[in-house]
Design a protein around this motif. Structure first.
Motif, PDB file in Angstrom:
ATOM      1  N   LYS A 106       3.949   5.727  -5.423  1.00  0.00           N
ATOM      2  CA  LYS A 106       3.901   5.710  -6.899  1.00  0.00           C
ATOM      3  C   LYS A 106       2.882   6.727  -7.398  1.00  0.00           C
ATOM      4  O   LYS A 106       3.140   7.479  -8.355  1.00  0.00           O
ATOM      5  N   GLU A 107       1.731   6.777  -6.720  1.00  0.00           N
ATOM      6  CA  GLU A 107       0.684   7.726  -7.118  1.00  0.00           C
ATOM      7  C   GLU A 107       1.152   9.161  -6.909  1.00  0.00           C
ATOM      8  O   GLU A 107       0.880  10.048  -7.719  1.00  0.00           O
ATOM      9  N   ILE A 108       1.898   9.392  -5.816  1.00  0.00           N
ATOM     10  CA  ILE A 108       2.417  10.746  -5.560  1.00  0.00           C
ATOM     11  C   ILE A 108       3.378  11.156  -6.671  1.00  0.00           C
ATOM     12  O   ILE A 108       3.338  12.278  -7.202  1.00  0.00           O
ATOM     13  N   LYS A 109       4.261  10.247  -7.068  1.00  0.00           N
ATOM     14  CA  LYS A 109       5.232  10.555  -8.123  1.00  0.00           C
ATOM     15  C   LYS A 109       4.539  10.819  -9.458  1.00  0.00           C
ATOM     16  O   LYS A 109       4.958  11.674 -10.241  1.00  0.00           O
ATOM     17  N   GLN A 111       0.839  -1.208   0.000  1.00  0.00           N
ATOM     18  CA  GLN A 111       0.000   0.000   0.000  1.00  0.00           C
ATOM     19  C   GLN A 111       0.869   1.253   0.000  1.00  0.00           C
ATOM     20  O   GLN A 111       0.587   2.231  -0.697  1.00  0.00           O
ATOM     21  N   GLN A 112       1.956   1.219   0.793  1.00  0.00           N
ATOM     22  CA  GLN A 112       2.857   2.374   0.866  1.00  0.00           C
ATOM     23  C   GLN A 112       3.509   2.625  -0.500  1.00  0.00           C
ATOM     24  O   GLN A 112       3.625   3.770  -0.947  1.00  0.00           O
ATOM     25  N   PHE A 126       8.677  13.097   2.260  1.00  0.00           N
ATOM     26  CA  PHE A 126       9.078  11.849   1.592  1.00  0.00           C
ATOM     27  C   PHE A 126       8.110  10.700   1.880  1.00  0.00           C
ATOM     28  O   PHE A 126       8.374   9.564   1.526  1.00  0.00           O
ATOM     29  N   LYS A 127       7.001  11.014   2.512  1.00  0.00           N
ATOM     30  CA  LYS A 127       6.031   9.942   2.793  1.00  0.00           C
ATOM     31  C   LYS A 127       4.622  10.541   2.721  1.00  0.00           C
ATOM     32  O   LYS A 127       4.439  11.766   2.734  1.00  0.00           O
ATOM     33  N   PRO A 128       3.599   9.660   2.666  1.00  0.00           N
ATOM     34  CA  PRO A 128       2.223  10.144   2.454  1.00  0.00           C
ATOM     35  C   PRO A 128       1.671  10.987   3.594  1.00  0.00           C
ATOM     36  O   PRO A 128       0.737  11.722   3.401  1.00  0.00           O
ATOM     37  N   GLU A 129       2.217  10.891   4.824  1.00  0.00           N
ATOM     38  CA  GLU A 129       1.661  11.649   5.947  1.00  0.00           C
ATOM     39  C   GLU A 129       2.802  12.215   6.783  1.00  0.00           C
ATOM     40  O   GLU A 129       3.709  11.492   7.175  1.00  0.00           O
TER      41      GLU A 129
END
Length: 524
Positions: free
Chosen positions: A424-427, A418-419, A449-452
């Protein structure tokens, strides 16, 4: 004569509903009779002392001890209806703007998340309809929405509003009725903003009718009055419904601080304390009863202010000590005869017991030997069963441990997938952003550098700020469905984007986030 009759009816009705102001909590405690203890809840939130109460049995006053008990606030959310008088007559020239100022200043001070608040305008009854005209379709806890509704309201200058007096009592009555229907069995309050003058011809031309209706439905009336006349007010309604009132300086001169800002502070204080005041006060009474121990139901009468309540409790039955106190000679002689017969019976019984004891001892020795052998056999069987049980438990524990390890590996792998998917979606949607942070003399950059990412004064945050105006855990920035968002974590001083206070917001390129004295620019 009609006025006298109407007054007597009003007093009678208030007395009926005043009985509901006293509610018994639990049962009477008569364990140490004649000392009796009982608890009540009094709807009046103002603390009373022993001198305010009258306790009596059979119309005889009884001395008592009184103790104030803590009251638990079950529901702290507020359900409030604000009714706002808008009269365009020249005598009310500054009233509208004064109330508008007070509302806009006080709403942020008493409206919290989960509260239900609405505002209604009133002047005079229009063609038989309710005088209330609601600014919103439903209740809300959205402060901005409430203030916008106030700003967007367009005043009407017609024959209904261009009057000295308003349909004040009918408006309060309709407001209480709506709160009763909208929030049954919940704490509620009505805030009345008016000059206090009711029109002379009204369906409810007595303030007593409104007091009865408010007390019956547990709706306290809080009054904010713009003083234009000396003897026109609804202070009695506020007091008798267990609300409060505040007078604002109008054309009638007042002594003391009656400014608009003082009114703002009063409104915030009134409504923030309304949930606890709604619960009333709990009291513990302790007194010595004059009733005899007869096992029957008896009454005690309690009075306070205009409230009166008759309470029932069961007196314990008369025990032996009680009986001897009442007729010592008769019952004493009977007891002596009974004890003499009992003594003779016990002597005879003792001799018989000795004989039976010898036979019993012989039998007991035989039985004990047999039981000893049986116990030895049982202990051997228990040891074998215990060894088998320990072996089974050990194997079961091993299998459970293996199962947990497999499940943990599975969950870890799923979280990693999931991470990776989120990263990948952020990039794909523009990559990770960076933050340019200015806090006092410090200025630095931080690459997300991370989703949260969490920001605050505590060390457990991703970004720790040395700013005393920043809360321990102030905000978090998180990725969701292609965009980054900001969420305030119930901080003490709040969060701004630019000059706008926000709780949750979508972040745009070059947005400036303000936390206390720290500015953070979002770059993506």
């Amino acid at each position: 004569m009609k006025k006298i009759a109407l007054l007597l009816v009003m007093i009678f009705n208030i007395g009926i509903y005043a009985q509901n102001d006293i509610k018994q909590i639990g049962d009477f405690n008569t364990e140490n009779f004649p000392t009796v203890k009982f608890k009540i809840n009094l709807s009046n939130p103002d603390v009373k002392n022993a001198d305010d109460f009258l306790l009596s049995e059979n119309n005889k006053k009884r001395d008592f001890e009184l103790k104030l008990l803590p009251v638990k606030v079950v529901d702290s959310t507020k359900n409030i209806l604000i009714i706002w008088e808008d009269m365009t007559h020249s005598s009310h020239s500054l009233q509208f703007d004064t109330f508008k100022y007070i509302l806009k200043k006080s709403i942020p001070g008493f409206v919290n998340q989960g509260d239900k608040v609405n505002i209604a305008i009133f002047d005079r009854n229009r063609k038989g309809k309710t005088p209330l005209r609601f600014l919103l379709e439903d209740y809300t806890d959205d402060i901005d929405k409430l203030i916008t509704a106030i700003d967007d309201y367009k005043r009407k200058n017609d024959r209904f509003s261009n009057q000295i007096s308003s349909d004040l009592y009918n408006s309060i009555y309709d407001g209480i009725k709506k709160l009763k229907n909208d929030f049954p069995n919940k704490n509620k309050a009505i805030l009345v903003l008016s000059a206090g003058k009711n029109l002379e011809i009204s369906n409810y031309n007595s303030i007593g009718d409104i007091i009865i209706f408010a007390r019956k439905n547990k709706v306290p009336v809080y009054s904010l009055q713009y003083m234009l006349w000396e003897h026109e007010n609804i202070d009695a309604l506020a007091n008798e419904s267990y609300g409060k009132f505040f007078h604002i300086q109008g054309t009638y001169k007042l002594n003391g601080n009656h400014s608009k800002d003082a009114a703002v502070d009063s409104v915030i204080d009134f409504l923030n304390n309304s949930p606890s005041r709604y619960q009333g006060q709990n009291y513990l009474f302790t007194y010595d009863s004059e009733y005899k121990k007869d096992g029957k139901l008896h009454t005690v009468e309690l009075k306070v202010d205009d409230s009166k309540k008759t309470l029932n409790f069961k007196v314990p039955n008369c025990d032996l000590i009680c009986i001897f106190k009442e007729k010592p000679y008769i019952y004493g002689g009977s007891l002596f005869g009974f004890l003499l017969l009992l003594l003779l019976f016990l002597l005879w019984r003792r001799k018989k017991k000795k004989k039976e004891k010898k036979l019993e001892e012989l039998k007991q020795m035989e039985v004990e030997e047999m039981l000893r052998k049986q116990e030895e056999e049982i202990e051997m069987q228990k040891e074998k069963a215990k060894m088998i049980e320990q072996k089974v438990a050990s194997e079961r524990e091993w299998f459970e441990k293996q199962k947990r390890l497999q499940e943990q590996k599975k969950q870890q792998k799923l979280l990693e997938e999931q991470q990776k998917q989120i990263i990948k979606e952020i990039k794909q949607t523009g990559g990770f952003p960076r933050l340019i942070i200015s806090s006092g003399n410090d200025k630095f950059e931080y690459n997300i550098f991370k989703p949260e990412t969490t920001i605050g004064r505590n060390a457990n945050n991703d970004i720790q700020l040395n700013d005393t105006y920043v809360s321990g855990n102030h905000i978090k920035i998180y990725f969701d469905n292609g965009d980054f968002y900001l969420r305030d974590l119930n901080s003490r001083n709040g969060t701004l984007i630019g000059k706008k206070k926000v709780t949750t917001a979508k972040l745009q390129h070059t947005n400036v986030i303000v936390l206390g004295k720290t500015n953070i620019m979002f770059i993506r």
